[in-house]
Design a protein around this motif. Structure first.
Motif, PDB file in Angstrom:
ATOM      1  N   LYS A 135       0.820  -1.214   0.000  1.00 12.24           N
ATOM      2  CA  LYS A 135       0.000   0.000   0.000  1.00 12.24           C
ATOM      3  C   LYS A 135       0.852   1.262   0.000  1.00 12.24           C
ATOM      4  O   LYS A 135       0.508   2.259  -0.632  1.00 12.24           O
ATOM      5  CB  LYS A 135      -0.922   0.003   1.215  1.00 12.24           C
ATOM      6  N   HIS A 136       1.965   1.214   0.714  1.00 10.57           N
ATOM      7  CA  HIS A 136       2.800   2.404   0.845  1.00 10.57           C
ATOM      8  C   HIS A 136       3.971   2.423  -0.129  1.00 10.57           C
ATOM      9  O   HIS A 136       4.895   3.236   0.014  1.00 10.57           O
ATOM     10  CB  HIS A 136       3.267   2.543   2.301  1.00 10.57           C
ATOM     11  N   GLY A 137       3.928   1.556  -1.132  1.00 15.93           N
ATOM     12  CA  GLY A 137       4.925   1.575  -2.200  1.00 15.93           C
ATOM     13  C   GLY A 137       6.332   1.204  -1.760  1.00 15.93           C
ATOM     14  O   GLY A 137       7.300   1.597  -2.408  1.00 15.93           O
ATOM     15  N   LEU A 138       6.432   0.474  -0.680  1.00 12.05           N
ATOM     16  CA  LEU A 138       7.755   0.053  -0.218  1.00 12.05           C
ATOM     17  C   LEU A 138       8.139  -1.253  -0.925  1.00 12.05           C
ATOM     18  O   LEU A 138       7.286  -2.042  -1.312  1.00 12.05           O
ATOM     19  CB  LEU A 138       7.745  -0.170   1.295  1.00 12.05           C
ATOM     20  N   ARG A 139       9.409  -1.462  -1.092  1.00 13.38           N
ATOM     21  CA  ARG A 139       9.886  -2.732  -1.639  1.00 13.38           C
ATOM     22  C   ARG A 139      10.369  -3.558  -0.461  1.00 13.38           C
ATOM     23  O   ARG A 139      11.096  -3.062   0.393  1.00 13.38           O
ATOM     24  CB  ARG A 139      11.037  -2.494  -2.607  1.00 13.38           C
ATOM     25  N   GLY A 140       9.966  -4.791  -0.425  1.00 13.67           N
ATOM     26  CA  GLY A 140      10.411  -5.637   0.669  1.00 13.67           C
ATOM     27  C   GLY A 140       9.774  -7.006   0.599  1.00 13.67           C
ATOM     28  O   GLY A 140       8.905  -7.266  -0.224  1.00 13.67           O
ATOM     29  N   ARG A 141      10.238  -7.848   1.481  1.00 11.69           N
ATOM     30  CA  ARG A 141       9.735  -9.207   1.577  1.00 11.69           C
ATOM     31  C   ARG A 141       9.336  -9.456   3.027  1.00 11.69           C
ATOM     32  O   ARG A 141       9.768  -8.742   3.921  1.00 11.69           O
ATOM     33  CB  ARG A 141      10.828 -10.186   1.163  1.00 11.69           C
ATOM     34  N   THR A 142       8.558 -10.478   3.218  1.00  9.87           N
ATOM     35  CA  THR A 142       8.200 -10.861   4.580  1.00  9.87           C
ATOM     36  C   THR A 142       8.520 -12.336   4.779  1.00  9.87           C
ATOM     37  O   THR A 142       8.625 -13.094   3.822  1.00  9.87           O
ATOM     38  CB  THR A 142       6.706 -10.628   4.872  1.00  9.87           C
ATOM     39  N   ALA A 143       8.663 -12.694   6.016  1.00 10.05           N
ATOM     40  CA  ALA A 143       8.894 -14.096   6.376  1.00 10.05           C
ATOM     41  C   ALA A 143       8.229 -14.334   7.721  1.00 10.05           C
ATOM     42  O   ALA A 143       8.074 -13.411   8.525  1.00 10.05           O
ATOM     43  CB  ALA A 143      10.394 -14.385   6.463  1.00 10.05           C
ATOM     44  N   SER A 144       7.823 -15.561   7.936  1.00 10.70           N
ATOM     45  CA  SER A 144       7.252 -15.909   9.233  1.00 10.70           C
ATOM     46  C   SER A 144       7.523 -17.381   9.487  1.00 10.70           C
ATOM     47  O   SER A 144       7.735 -18.156   8.559  1.00 10.70           O
ATOM     48  CB  SER A 144       5.748 -15.631   9.257  1.00 10.70           C
ATOM     49  N   ARG A 145       7.530 -17.714  10.757  1.00 13.10           N
ATOM     50  CA  ARG A 145       7.690 -19.124  11.110  1.00 13.10           C
ATOM     51  C   ARG A 145       7.303 -19.326  12.563  1.00 13.10           C
ATOM     52  O   ARG A 145       7.331 -18.395  13.364  1.00 13.10           O
ATOM     53  CB  ARG A 145       9.106 -19.617  10.869  1.00 13.10           C
ATOM     54  N   LEU A 146       6.974 -20.564  12.846  1.00 14.93           N
ATOM     55  CA  LEU A 146       6.710 -20.962  14.223  1.00 14.93           C
ATOM     56  C   LEU A 146       8.014 -21.426  14.851  1.00 14.93           C
ATOM     57  O   LEU A 146       8.880 -21.986  14.171  1.00 14.93           O
ATOM     58  CB  LEU A 146       5.689 -22.102  14.255  1.00 14.93           C
ATOM     59  N   LYS A 147       8.140 -21.205  16.139  1.00 13.40           N
ATOM     60  CA  LYS A 147       9.332 -21.660  16.862  1.00 13.40           C
ATOM     61  C   LYS A 147       9.377 -23.187  16.836  1.00 13.40           C
ATOM     62  O   LYS A 147       8.353 -23.850  16.986  1.00 13.40           O
ATOM     63  CB  LYS A 147       9.270 -21.147  18.305  1.00 13.40           C
ATOM     64  N   ARG A 148      10.549 -23.737  16.615  1.00 16.89           N
ATOM     65  CA  ARG A 148      10.712 -25.192  16.594  1.00 16.89           C
ATOM     66  C   ARG A 148      10.586 -25.753  18.010  1.00 16.89           C
ATOM     67  O   ARG A 148      10.902 -25.094  18.993  1.00 16.89           O
ATOM     68  CB  ARG A 148      12.073 -25.560  16.000  1.00 16.89           C
ATOM     69  N   MET A 149      10.136 -26.984  18.100  1.00 19.90           N
ATOM     70  CA  MET A 149       9.921 -27.615  19.403  1.00 19.90           C
ATOM     71  C   MET A 149      11.226 -27.679  20.211  1.00 19.90           C
ATOM     72  O   MET A 149      11.208 -27.479  21.428  1.00 19.90           O
ATOM     73  CB  MET A 149       9.323 -29.014  19.224  1.00 19.90           C
ATOM     74  N   THR A 150      12.336 -27.920  19.548  1.00 16.26           N
ATOM     75  CA  THR A 150      13.624 -27.951  20.252  1.00 16.26           C
ATOM     76  C   THR A 150      13.892 -26.608  20.933  1.00 16.26           C
ATOM     77  O   THR A 150      14.313 -26.572  22.094  1.00 16.26           O
ATOM     78  CB  THR A 150      14.775 -28.255  19.261  1.00 16.26           C
ATOM     79  N   SER A 151      13.624 -25.530  20.218  1.00 19.04           N
ATOM     80  CA  SER A 151      13.841 -24.194  20.781  1.00 19.04           C
ATOM     81  C   SER A 151      12.866 -23.908  21.916  1.00 19.04           C
ATOM     82  O   SER A 151      13.224 -23.252  22.899  1.00 19.04           O
ATOM     83  CB  SER A 151      13.684 -23.132  19.698  1.00 19.04           C
ATOM     84  N   ILE A 152      11.636 -24.388  21.778  1.00 21.28           N
ATOM     85  CA  ILE A 152      10.651 -24.212  22.848  1.00 21.28           C
ATOM     86  C   ILE A 152      11.125 -24.915  24.114  1.00 21.28           C
ATOM     87  O   ILE A 152      11.096 -24.345  25.211  1.00 21.28           O
ATOM     88  CB  ILE A 152       9.265 -24.745  22.409  1.00 21.28           C
ATOM     89  N   ARG A 153      11.579 -26.146  23.966  1.00 18.57           N
ATOM     90  CA  ARG A 153      12.051 -26.900  25.135  1.00 18.57           C
ATOM     91  C   ARG A 153      13.251 -26.215  25.780  1.00 18.57           C
ATOM     92  O   ARG A 153      13.330 -26.109  27.005  1.00 18.57           O
ATOM     93  CB  ARG A 153      12.410 -28.329  24.725  1.00 18.57           C
ATOM     94  N   GLU A 154      14.190 -25.731  24.981  1.00 23.56           N
ATOM     95  CA  GLU A 154      15.357 -25.031  25.525  1.00 23.56           C
ATOM     96  C   GLU A 154      14.936 -23.773  26.275  1.00 23.56           C
ATOM     97  O   GLU A 154      15.451 -23.487  27.353  1.00 23.56           O
ATOM     98  CB  GLU A 154      16.330 -24.676  24.398  1.00 23.56           C
TER      99      GLU A 154
END
Length: 158
Positions: A94-113
């Motif tokens: 909408k605002h004419g910016l150039r860019g990309r997005t990314a998303s992810r869920l935390k991995r179970m190993t990282s959750i446990r740590e």
């Protein structure tokens, strides 16, 4: 679909493209029912988190069931994360910016740590899903930050 949009979308979700209609956050082709519903109590989530934080887990049927519930809890964060990413992509466009997005869920190993390190309940973790914008310059980052602070009802942490 143009190359910028294709590159900013997780390949697993290419069949569920997000369409922006004016400034709405409506999504086309992605139903709420496509995302997991979580049907366990927070008390059960916290009990399971304590079990999974242990360093000496044996793969018993109870532990396997606990991992399944914990993963369902983790997956239940996919829809809000998806909606926020869709809003982010819409604001960038909408605002004419150039860019990309990314998303992810935390991995179970990282959750446990994190459960071990922070000594917190699983239900208290606030970063099970994350979304980011990748922009070409600091100036573009600041412009998007300003837009988000003005136009989205979410808190922004730096």
């Amino acid at each position: 679909m143009d190359a910028r949009m294709r590159d900013s979308v997780d390949p697993a979700h290419l069949g569920k493209m997000v369409t922006f209609a004016s400034d709405s956050l409506e999504t086309a082709g992605v139903a709420v029912s496509d995302f997991p519903r979580f049907e366990h109590s927070i008390r059960e989530v916290n009990r399971i988190g304590k079990m999974l934080a242990a360093t000496d887990l044996q793969l018993t049927p109870d532990v396997i069931a606990a991992f399944q519930v914990a993963d369902e809890f983790r997956q239940s964060h996919a829809y809000p994360m998806h909606r926020l990413r869709a809003a982010l992509m819409g604001k960038i466009a909408k605002h004419g910016l150039r860019g990309r997005t990314a998303s992810r869920l935390k991995r179970m190993t990282s959750i446990r740590e994190k459960l071990r390190r922070m000594n917190r309940d699983l239900g208290q973790l606030q970063d099970l899903g994350g979304c980011r914008a990748i922009l070409p310059s600091v100036q573009a980052v600041r412009a998007l930050e300003h837009v988000l602070r003005e136009e989205l009802p979410h808190e922004i942490y730096r």
